[in-house]
Design a protein around this motif. Structure first.
Motif, short mmCIF file in Angstrom:
data_model
loop_
_atom_site.label_atom_id
_atom_site.label_comp_id
_atom_site.label_asym_id
_atom_site.label_seq_id
_atom_site.Cartn_x
_atom_site.Cartn_y
_atom_site.Cartn_z
N TYR A 90 77.67 4.07 -10.06
CA TYR A 90 77.22 3.67 -11.39
C TYR A 90 75.83 4.23 -11.71
O TYR A 90 75.64 4.90 -12.74
N ASP A 91 74.89 4.02 -10.82
CA ASP A 91 73.48 4.27 -11.09
C ASP A 91 73.14 5.76 -11.10
O ASP A 91 72.46 6.25 -12.01
N SER A 92 73.59 6.49 -10.09
CA SER A 92 73.23 7.90 -9.97
C SER A 92 74.14 8.83 -10.76
O SER A 92 73.68 9.80 -11.38
N PHE A 93 75.46 8.55 -10.74
CA PHE A 93 76.43 9.51 -11.24
C PHE A 93 77.10 9.11 -12.55
O PHE A 93 77.70 9.96 -13.21
N GLY A 94 77.05 7.83 -12.89
CA GLY A 94 77.73 7.39 -14.09
C GLY A 94 79.24 7.38 -13.96
O GLY A 94 79.96 7.43 -14.96
N TRP A 95 79.74 7.30 -12.73
CA TRP A 95 81.19 7.29 -12.52
C TRP A 95 81.78 5.90 -12.78
O TRP A 95 82.99 5.78 -12.95
N HIS A 96 80.95 4.87 -12.74
CA HIS A 96 81.35 3.52 -13.15
C HIS A 96 80.53 3.12 -14.37
O HIS A 96 79.39 3.54 -14.54
N THR A 97 81.12 2.26 -15.19
CA THR A 97 80.38 1.69 -16.31
C THR A 97 79.53 0.52 -15.84
O THR A 97 79.72 0.00 -14.73
N ARG A 98 78.62 0.09 -16.69
CA ARG A 98 77.82 -1.08 -16.36
C ARG A 98 78.73 -2.30 -16.18
O ARG A 98 78.51 -3.12 -15.28
N GLN A 99 79.75 -2.42 -17.00
CA GLN A 99 80.66 -3.54 -16.89
C GLN A 99 81.39 -3.52 -15.55
O GLN A 99 81.55 -4.57 -14.91
N GLU A 100 81.81 -2.34 -15.11
CA GLU A 100 82.51 -2.23 -13.82
C GLU A 100 81.56 -2.59 -12.68
O GLU A 100 81.97 -3.28 -11.72
N ARG B 119 85.12 26.50 -5.49
CA ARG B 119 84.74 25.40 -6.39
C ARG B 119 83.88 24.38 -5.65
O ARG B 119 82.86 23.92 -6.17
N ALA B 120 84.29 24.03 -4.42
CA ALA B 120 83.49 23.12 -3.61
C ALA B 120 82.15 23.74 -3.26
O ALA B 120 81.12 23.05 -3.22
N ALA B 121 82.14 25.05 -3.01
CA ALA B 121 80.89 25.73 -2.67
C ALA B 121 79.90 25.67 -3.83
O ALA B 121 78.71 25.42 -3.64
N ALA B 122 80.41 25.89 -5.05
CA ALA B 122 79.53 25.82 -6.23
C ALA B 122 78.97 24.41 -6.41
O ALA B 122 77.78 24.24 -6.74
N GLU B 123 79.82 23.40 -6.20
CA GLU B 123 79.35 22.02 -6.32
C GLU B 123 78.33 21.69 -5.24
O GLU B 123 77.32 21.02 -5.50
N ALA B 124 78.57 22.18 -4.01
CA ALA B 124 77.63 21.93 -2.92
C ALA B 124 76.28 22.58 -3.21
O ALA B 124 75.22 21.99 -2.95
N ARG B 125 76.29 23.81 -3.72
CA ARG B 125 75.03 24.48 -4.06
C ARG B 125 74.26 23.68 -5.11
O ARG B 125 73.04 23.52 -5.03
N LYS B 126 74.99 23.19 -6.12
CA LYS B 126 74.36 22.39 -7.17
C LYS B 126 73.74 21.13 -6.59
O LYS B 126 72.61 20.75 -6.96
N ARG B 127 74.44 20.48 -5.69
CA ARG B 127 73.94 19.23 -5.11
C ARG B 127 72.72 19.48 -4.23
O ARG B 127 71.76 18.70 -4.25
N ASP C 226 75.44 15.32 -13.30
CA ASP C 226 76.43 16.41 -13.40
C ASP C 226 77.19 16.63 -12.09
O ASP C 226 77.98 17.56 -11.98
N TRP C 227 76.98 15.76 -11.09
CA TRP C 227 77.78 15.86 -9.86
C TRP C 227 79.22 15.47 -10.18
O TRP C 227 79.47 14.46 -10.86
N GLN C 228 80.14 16.24 -9.69
CA GLN C 228 81.55 15.97 -9.93
C GLN C 228 82.16 15.24 -8.74
O GLN C 228 81.88 15.57 -7.58
N PRO C 229 83.01 14.24 -8.97
CA PRO C 229 83.63 13.51 -7.84
C PRO C 229 84.62 14.39 -7.09
O PRO C 229 85.31 15.22 -7.68
N TYR C 230 84.68 14.18 -5.77
CA TYR C 230 85.63 14.88 -4.89
C TYR C 230 86.36 13.84 -4.06
O TYR C 230 85.79 12.85 -3.66
#
Length: 312
Positions: free
Chosen positions: A236-246, A288-296, A308-312
């Motif tokens: 929720y806090d870092s990635f926004g993958w959950h809503t505040r309600q969740e 695709r995973a390599a690009a995400e890892a570089r971004k992280r 902008d981190w994408q879930p895996y």
């Protein structure tokens, strides 16, 4: 005795002696493990590759293949935990009643019942409800659960992954040292006890009756309960993958808001770091995973936003 087959001819990935862990490689391992276990693996369907390669077999069986034999103690613990939870009536994935784990090709293979034919993940409230139940349980001494070692796999992932350049590897080693020091200074608010180790909506799925079931039991340990709570918080806090309600539903159901605890930021940073080292294992075989890892990794270096981190 567990089944063990040596394989001196295993293909190296180059550098640091690592083996490839792509679909073709893990399927060969699965075929050999199936022979040892007496399980028909014909037509196995690859579901995903991450920490483990996970296959769906006929007869409603799941096979999990760990990357190296270094994970054999975790696999043996995972099977023992599943059998303990089954005996307690706790809703967790069931290990097949065979002699396992099986070590083959310097990898570790375990076999499990399929929970459901549908892919339906639990809610945050259901995750919290399962954790409330789990955290009240007292494991038998015969189970010999280890103390939580939050950084053990990080070392393997950094030092055993030839995808990293020297600059990134040195940065991650240095960051690992900082996080170790921060963790050592934490004062936890909750009483320690049995924990899942990687509790999130991704590790709770609905069975055929629609009830939530806990999966991926290899991280079970004795440790701070906050470790099981921080994943949902940072989703929720870092990635926004959950809503505040969740998130509020999670904290209310559990009865404790880990984000209000003084050590939350340290555990959050540790978990984010571990997510980076986990994903980096896939980078050598998946651009695709390599690009995400570089971004992280760049985000860790710069302290920039993680939205902008994408879930895996």
């Amino acid at each position: 005795m567990q089944g063990v087959i040596s394989n001196d001819a295993a293909e190296p990935a180059g550098g640091r002696g690592a083996q490839r862990f792509a679909a073709a490689d893990t399927l060969r391992t699965l075929n050999r493990a199936g022979t040892v276990a007496g399980i028909d693996v014909a037509g196995a369907q690859l579901l995903r590759i991450g920490e483990n390669a996970v296959y769906r077999l006929s007869d409603r069986i799941i096979a999990r293949i760990a990357r190296t034999a270094a994970y054999e103690p975790d696999a043996r613990k995972e099977v023992a935990v599943a059998r303990w939870l089954q005996g307690q009536g706790y809703p967790a994935v069931r290990a097949l009643a065979i002699d396992q784990p099986i070590v083959v090709d310097d990898r570790v293979v375990t076999f499990w019942d399929v929970v459901s034919d549908k892919e339906s993940y639990g809610s945050t409230a259901e995750v919290a409800s399962l954790l409330v139940w789990l955290h009240r349980m007292e494991p038998p001494t015969s189970l010999e659960l280890p103390s939580l070692q939050p950084f053990a796999r990080a070392e393997l992932r950094i030092d055993g992954n030839n995808w990293f350049g020297s600059e990134d590897r040195n940065f991650l080693r240095g960051r690992l040292g900082e996080l170790r020091a921060g963790y050592a200074d934490l004062e936890f608010a909750l009483t320690p006890g049995v924990i899942h180790g990687d509790a999130s909506v991704g590790n709770v799925i609905h069975d055929d009756a629609g009830d939530p079931v806990l999966i991926d039991l290899d991280g079970f340990a004795i440790g701070p309960r906050e470790w099981d709570l921080v994943v949902t918080a940072l989703y929720y806090d870092s990635f926004g993958w959950h809503t505040r309600q969740e998130y509020d539903a999670f904290a209310k159901t559990y009865g404790f808001d880990v984000m209000e605890w003084s050590g939350y930021a340290i555990l959050r940073d540790i978990r984010e770091f571990l997510m980076v080292t986990w994903l980096s294992q896939k980078a050598g075989d998946d651009e695709r995973a390599a690009a995400e890892a570089r971004k992280r990794i760049s985000a860790l270096r710069a302290g920039s936003d993680r939205r902008d981190w994408q879930p895996y």
